[in-house]
Write a protein that holds these residues in place. Structure first.
Motif, PDB file in Angstrom:
ATOM      1  N   GLU A  27       0.833  -1.203   0.000  1.00  0.00           N
ATOM      2  CA  GLU A  27       0.000   0.000   0.000  1.00  0.00           C
ATOM      3  C   GLU A  27       0.872   1.260   0.000  1.00  0.00           C
ATOM      4  OE1 GLU A  27      -3.171   2.520  -0.147  1.00  0.00           O
ATOM      5  OE2 GLU A  27      -3.099   0.370  -0.539  1.00  0.00           O
ATOM      6  N   ARG A  28       1.943   1.267   0.787  1.00  0.00           N
ATOM      7  CA  ARG A  28       2.856   2.417   0.807  1.00  0.00           C
ATOM      8  C   ARG A  28       3.524   2.601  -0.559  1.00  0.00           C
ATOM      9  NH1 ARG A  28       6.135   0.865   5.802  1.00  0.00           N
ATOM     10  NH2 ARG A  28       7.805   1.379   4.360  1.00  0.00           N
ATOM     11  N   LEU A  29       3.908   1.501  -1.194  1.00  0.00           N
ATOM     12  CA  LEU A  29       4.510   1.575  -2.519  1.00  0.00           C
ATOM     13  C   LEU A  29       3.515   2.121  -3.552  1.00  0.00           C
ATOM     14  CD1 LEU A  29       6.570  -1.733  -2.678  1.00  0.00           C
ATOM     15  CD2 LEU A  29       7.471   0.593  -2.645  1.00  0.00           C
ATOM     16  N   ARG A  30       2.241   1.687  -3.439  1.00  0.00           N
ATOM     17  CA  ARG A  30       1.216   2.164  -4.367  1.00  0.00           C
ATOM     18  C   ARG A  30       1.014   3.672  -4.221  1.00  0.00           C
ATOM     19  NH1 ARG A  30      -3.638   3.803  -4.326  1.00  0.00           N
ATOM     20  NH2 ARG A  30      -3.990   3.362  -2.143  1.00  0.00           N
ATOM     21  N   ARG A  31       0.946   4.178  -2.969  1.00  0.00           N
ATOM     22  CA  ARG A  31       0.776   5.609  -2.739  1.00  0.00           C
ATOM     23  C   ARG A  31       1.985   6.410  -3.237  1.00  0.00           C
ATOM     24  NH1 ARG A  31      -0.146   6.001   3.176  1.00  0.00           N
ATOM     25  NH2 ARG A  31      -0.033   3.772   3.196  1.00  0.00           N
ATOM     26  N   ALA A  32       3.178   5.874  -3.007  1.00  0.00           N
ATOM     27  CA  ALA A  32       4.392   6.559  -3.476  1.00  0.00           C
ATOM     28  C   ALA A  32       4.413   6.621  -4.996  1.00  0.00           C
ATOM     29  CB  ALA A  32       5.626   5.840  -2.951  1.00  0.00           C
ATOM     30  N   ARG A  33       3.967   5.540  -5.621  1.00  0.00           N
ATOM     31  CA  ARG A  33       3.924   5.522  -7.090  1.00  0.00           C
ATOM     32  C   ARG A  33       2.929   6.554  -7.613  1.00  0.00           C
ATOM     33  NH1 ARG A  33       1.096   3.175 -11.317  1.00  0.00           N
ATOM     34  NH2 ARG A  33       2.397   2.548 -13.069  1.00  0.00           N
ATOM     35  N   GLU A  34       1.766   6.650  -6.977  1.00  0.00           N
ATOM     36  CA  GLU A  34       0.762   7.625  -7.403  1.00  0.00           C
ATOM     37  C   GLU A  34       1.285   9.050  -7.246  1.00  0.00           C
ATOM     38  OE1 GLU A  34      -2.772   6.743  -5.209  1.00  0.00           O
ATOM     39  OE2 GLU A  34      -3.257   5.005  -6.449  1.00  0.00           O
ATOM     40  N   ARG A  35       1.999   9.333  -6.132  1.00  0.00           N
ATOM     41  CA  ARG A  35       2.570  10.666  -5.938  1.00  0.00           C
ATOM     42  C   ARG A  35       3.624  10.960  -7.000  1.00  0.00           C
ATOM     43  NH1 ARG A  35       2.736   9.291  -0.387  1.00  0.00           N
ATOM     44  NH2 ARG A  35       4.966   8.887  -0.630  1.00  0.00           N
ATOM     45  N   ALA A  36       4.435   9.968  -7.304  1.00  0.00           N
ATOM     46  CA  ALA A  36       5.483  10.167  -8.313  1.00  0.00           C
ATOM     47  C   ALA A  36       4.874  10.420  -9.686  1.00  0.00           C
ATOM     48  CB  ALA A  36       6.408   8.957  -8.355  1.00  0.00           C
ATOM     49  N   LEU A  37       3.834   9.665 -10.037  1.00  0.00           N
ATOM     50  CA  LEU A  37       3.191   9.857 -11.334  1.00  0.00           C
ATOM     51  C   LEU A  37       2.464  11.192 -11.416  1.00  0.00           C
ATOM     52  CD1 LEU A  37       1.820   6.288 -12.127  1.00  0.00           C
ATOM     53  CD2 LEU A  37       3.719   7.483 -13.228  1.00  0.00           C
ATOM     54  N   ALA A  38       1.908  11.649 -10.286  1.00  0.00           N
ATOM     55  CA  ALA A  38       1.218  12.940 -10.282  1.00  0.00           C
ATOM     56  C   ALA A  38       2.204  14.083 -10.491  1.00  0.00           C
ATOM     57  CB  ALA A  38       0.465  13.130  -8.974  1.00  0.00           C
ATOM     58  N   GLY A  39       3.428  13.934 -10.010  1.00  0.00           N
ATOM     59  CA  GLY A  39       4.423  14.989 -10.162  1.00  0.00           C
ATOM     60  C   GLY A  39       5.217  14.900 -11.446  1.00  0.00           C
ATOM     61  N   HIS A  40       5.004  13.845 -12.218  1.00  0.00           N
ATOM     62  CA  HIS A  40       5.770  13.658 -13.450  1.00  0.00           C
ATOM     63  C   HIS A  40       5.137  14.439 -14.584  1.00  0.00           C
ATOM     64  CE1 HIS A  40       8.126  11.801 -16.566  1.00  0.00           C
ATOM     65  NE2 HIS A  40       7.036  11.430 -17.192  1.00  0.00           N
ATOM     66  N   HIS A  41       5.961  15.269 -15.223  1.00  0.00           N
ATOM     67  CA  HIS A  41       5.510  16.032 -16.385  1.00  0.00           C
ATOM     68  C   HIS A  41       6.452  15.704 -17.525  1.00  0.00           C
ATOM     69  CE1 HIS A  41       2.813  18.294 -13.851  1.00  0.00           C
ATOM     70  NE2 HIS A  41       3.824  18.525 -13.022  1.00  0.00           N
ATOM     71  N   PRO A  42       5.985  15.003 -18.531  1.00  0.00           N
ATOM     72  CA  PRO A  42       6.891  14.673 -19.641  1.00  0.00           C
ATOM     73  C   PRO A  42       7.427  15.942 -20.297  1.00  0.00           C
ATOM     74  CG  PRO A  42       4.660  13.856 -20.065  1.00  0.00           C
ATOM     75  CD  PRO A  42       4.647  14.534 -18.741  1.00  0.00           C
TER      76      PRO A  42
END
Length: 121
Positions: A27-42
């Motif tokens: 669950e912690r990994l899933r939340r961290a992944r979502e935060r990382a994807l939200a901050g990613h701007h190609p």
């Protein structure tokens, strides 16, 4: 090994390792992944990047250096043509002024002007 192949291997290892973690860590990994994807701007594609990707698609790896050299050569020749055209257009203005006698009398009295008229161009 290309970056894409390396990324696929890393993703496969992470996927296989993720199956053996407990639910809290998952669950912690899933939340961290979502935060990382939200901050990613190609990154936006630049003109040079677009040319590079077009060259990669069109030319096989053996011909890419020749294609880049050809593009650079065309750019240099185009620049030379442009500069020559500008120089000739400036000369045309002076020649036209000479032919229609629009130059002031001081231009004819200038020693440098006489030397310029006598040189072969």
């Amino acid at each position: 090994m290309s970056e894409e192949a390396f990324a696929r291997k890393v993703a496969a290892r992470l996927t296989s390792g993720a199956r053996s973690v407990d639910d809290d860590v998952a669950e912690r990994l899933r939340r961290a992944r979502e935060r990382a994807l939200a901050g990613h701007h190609p990154e936006r594609r630049t003109f040079v990047g677009a040319i590079g990707s077009a060259l990669r698609r069109v030319f096989p790896p053996m011909l890419r250096p020749a294609a880049v050299a050809a593009v650079v050569l065309v750019a240099v020749l185009a620049g030379d043509y442009w500069m020559t055209w500008l120089r000739v257009s400036e000369m045309e203005e002076v020649d036209t002024a000479l032919l229609i006698d629009d130059l002031p009398i001081d231009a004819y009295l200038d020693a440098d002007f006489k030397a310029w008229l006598q040189q072969d161009s």
